[in-house]
Write a protein that holds these residues in place. Structure first.
Motif, PDB file in Angstrom:
ATOM      1  N   ALA A   1      -5.814  -3.478  -2.560  1.00 24.86           N
ATOM      2  CA  ALA A   1      -5.154  -3.104  -3.814  1.00 24.86           C
ATOM      3  C   ALA A   1      -3.827  -3.820  -4.021  1.00 24.86           C
ATOM      4  CB  ALA A   1      -4.945  -1.590  -3.857  1.00 24.86           C
ATOM      5  N   ARG A   2      -3.226  -4.357  -2.955  1.00 24.78           N
ATOM      6  CA  ARG A   2      -1.915  -5.008  -3.075  1.00 24.78           C
ATOM      7  C   ARG A   2      -2.002  -6.534  -2.991  1.00 24.78           C
ATOM      8  NH1 ARG A   2       2.054  -1.289  -2.935  1.00 24.78           N
ATOM      9  NH2 ARG A   2       1.543   0.796  -2.132  1.00 24.78           N
TER      10      ARG A   2
ATOM     11  N   HIS B   1      -6.771  -5.790  -8.177  1.00 28.02           N
ATOM     12  CA  HIS B   1      -6.772  -4.349  -8.432  1.00 28.02           C
ATOM     13  C   HIS B   1      -5.872  -4.043  -9.629  1.00 28.02           C
ATOM     14  CE1 HIS B   1      -6.500  -0.028  -7.548  1.00 28.02           C
ATOM     15  NE2 HIS B   1      -7.562  -0.220  -6.776  1.00 28.02           N
ATOM     16  N   HIS B   2      -6.335  -3.174 -10.520  1.00 26.14           N
ATOM     17  CA  HIS B   2      -5.568  -2.908 -11.741  1.00 26.14           C
ATOM     18  C   HIS B   2      -4.213  -2.265 -11.466  1.00 26.14           C
ATOM     19  CE1 HIS B   2      -7.597   1.343 -12.318  1.00 26.14           C
ATOM     20  NE2 HIS B   2      -7.011   1.196 -11.154  1.00 26.14           N
ATOM     21  N   SER B   3      -4.087  -1.529 -10.375  1.00 25.94           N
ATOM     22  CA  SER B   3      -2.816  -0.861 -10.083  1.00 25.94           C
ATOM     23  C   SER B   3      -1.695  -1.849  -9.774  1.00 25.94           C
ATOM     24  CB  SER B   3      -2.986   0.115  -8.908  1.00 25.94           C
ATOM     25  OG  SER B   3      -3.263  -0.590  -7.708  1.00 25.94           O
TER      26      SER B   3
ATOM     27  N   GLN C   1      -0.994  -4.369 -11.539  1.00 27.44           N
ATOM     28  CA  GLN C   1      -0.418  -4.734 -12.844  1.00 27.44           C
ATOM     29  C   GLN C   1       0.168  -6.150 -12.810  1.00 27.44           C
ATOM     30  OE1 GLN C   1       2.259  -1.337 -13.569  1.00 27.44           O
ATOM     31  NE2 GLN C   1       0.704  -0.481 -14.933  1.00 27.44           N
TER      32      GLN C   1
ATOM     33  N   ARG D   1     -12.559   5.568 -16.519  1.00 27.76           N
ATOM     34  CA  ARG D   1     -11.583   4.484 -16.489  1.00 27.76           C
ATOM     35  C   ARG D   1     -11.915   3.370 -15.499  1.00 27.76           C
ATOM     36  NH1 ARG D   1     -10.853   6.442 -20.508  1.00 27.76           N
ATOM     37  NH2 ARG D   1      -8.973   7.396 -21.410  1.00 27.76           N
ATOM     38  N   ASP D   2     -12.996   3.494 -14.770  1.00 25.19           N
ATOM     39  CA  ASP D   2     -13.296   2.512 -13.725  1.00 25.19           C
ATOM     40  C   ASP D   2     -14.161   1.365 -14.248  1.00 25.19           C
ATOM     41  OD1 ASP D   2     -11.910   3.654 -11.449  1.00 25.19           O
ATOM     42  OD2 ASP D   2     -13.342   5.302 -11.602  1.00 25.19           O
TER      43      ASP D   2
ATOM     44  N   SER E   1     -10.506  -1.184 -10.649  1.00 26.35           N
ATOM     45  CA  SER E   1     -10.170  -0.253  -9.571  1.00 26.35           C
ATOM     46  C   SER E   1     -11.072  -0.506  -8.377  1.00 26.35           C
ATOM     47  CB  SER E   1     -10.359   1.181 -10.060  1.00 26.35           C
ATOM     48  OG  SER E   1     -11.736   1.417 -10.344  1.00 26.35           O
ATOM     49  N   SER E   2     -10.775   0.157  -7.264  1.00 28.87           N
ATOM     50  CA  SER E   2     -11.653   0.050  -6.096  1.00 28.87           C
ATOM     51  C   SER E   2     -13.062   0.530  -6.436  1.00 28.87           C
ATOM     52  CB  SER E   2     -11.078   0.875  -4.934  1.00 28.87           C
ATOM     53  OG  SER E   2      -9.846   0.338  -4.497  1.00 28.87           O
TER      54      SER E   2
END
Length: 222
Positions: free
Chosen positions: A61-62, A93-95, A97, A142-143, A159-160
């Motif tokens: 995610a990072r 990953h969308h988080s 941004q 939302r996925d 997302s994951s």
């Protein structure tokens, strides 16, 4: 699934961006913007590498997972409309941004990176029967995957859950595609398609083609 990668770090906007690249880069994996849709081609090794990196993106995610495949030639005989534009691929990953407009600058600062071995479980993607495709059309879901293009690079953002559930279909390029001609003589090519957002549409809000068509190309001749 184990694979060799290189991990790069570059400054961006006062912070640091971590980029993961395959080492070596798959030679039989190509991506084109055909104008009306996005077309990707993979042989058996390319499909296996893409699937493994897709699984890595679901767990990273990072990080940005970058496939620098723009210079790869598409298989002989494939047809695109107009003059297709060659693209790299980034899975993100969308988080995170990540601002795609900064990608050209980030990419120029990556350097050689450091070698690393990345591993993901073989069962990281759910079984096909366990994926509830119908819920993707619920207003609260939302996925979804999202597409964007910047600096000759397609960004697939999700997302994951989005990466894992779409990875189930992608795994078919490894598990089913090689025997497709034998099982279905005379059938067309084996492919999977992903769309941007909850439904298929010609283009995204940023005018990026809304469909990614990934075709298995067994007899690859550039």
């Amino acid at each position: 699934m184990e694979q060799r990668v290189r991990v790069h770090k570059a400054g961006s906007g006062g912070g640091e961006v971590r980029v993961i690249r395959p080492d070596p880069v798959p030679a039989r994996l190509a991506l084109r913007d055909d104008g009306h849709w996005l077309s990707m081609y993979a042989d058996r090794d390319g499909a296996a590498r893409l699937t493994a990196l897709w699984a890595l993106a679901a767990r990273s995610a990072r990080s940005l997972v970058h496939l620098p495949i723009r210079a790869n030639e598409a298989p002989e005989g494939v047809m695109g409309e107009g003059e297709p534009v060659a693209l790299d691929l980034v899975l993100v990953h969308h988080s995170l941004q990540f601002p795609t407009a900064s990608w050209k600058q980030v990419r120029s600062r990556l350097g050689a990176g450091r070698p690393h071995t990345a591993a993901t479980p073989d069962d990281d993607f759910p079984d096909a029967g366990a994926v509830d495709h119908g819920r993707r059309y619920h207003p609260t879901y939302r996925d979804h995957l999202g597409f964007d293009i910047a600096a000759h690079t397609l960004f697939v953002v999700g997302s994951s859950t989005a990466f894992r559930e779409h990875g189930t279909a992608l795994r078919g390029l490894v598990d089913e595609a090689p025997s497709h001609r034998h099982r279905h003589p005379g059938a067309g090519h084996f492919c999977v398609e992903f769309s941007s957002g909850p439904w298929s549409r010609p283009r995204t809000r940023r005018h990026v083609p809304g469909v990614l068509h990934i075709q298995y190309s067994e007899d690859w001749r550039a």
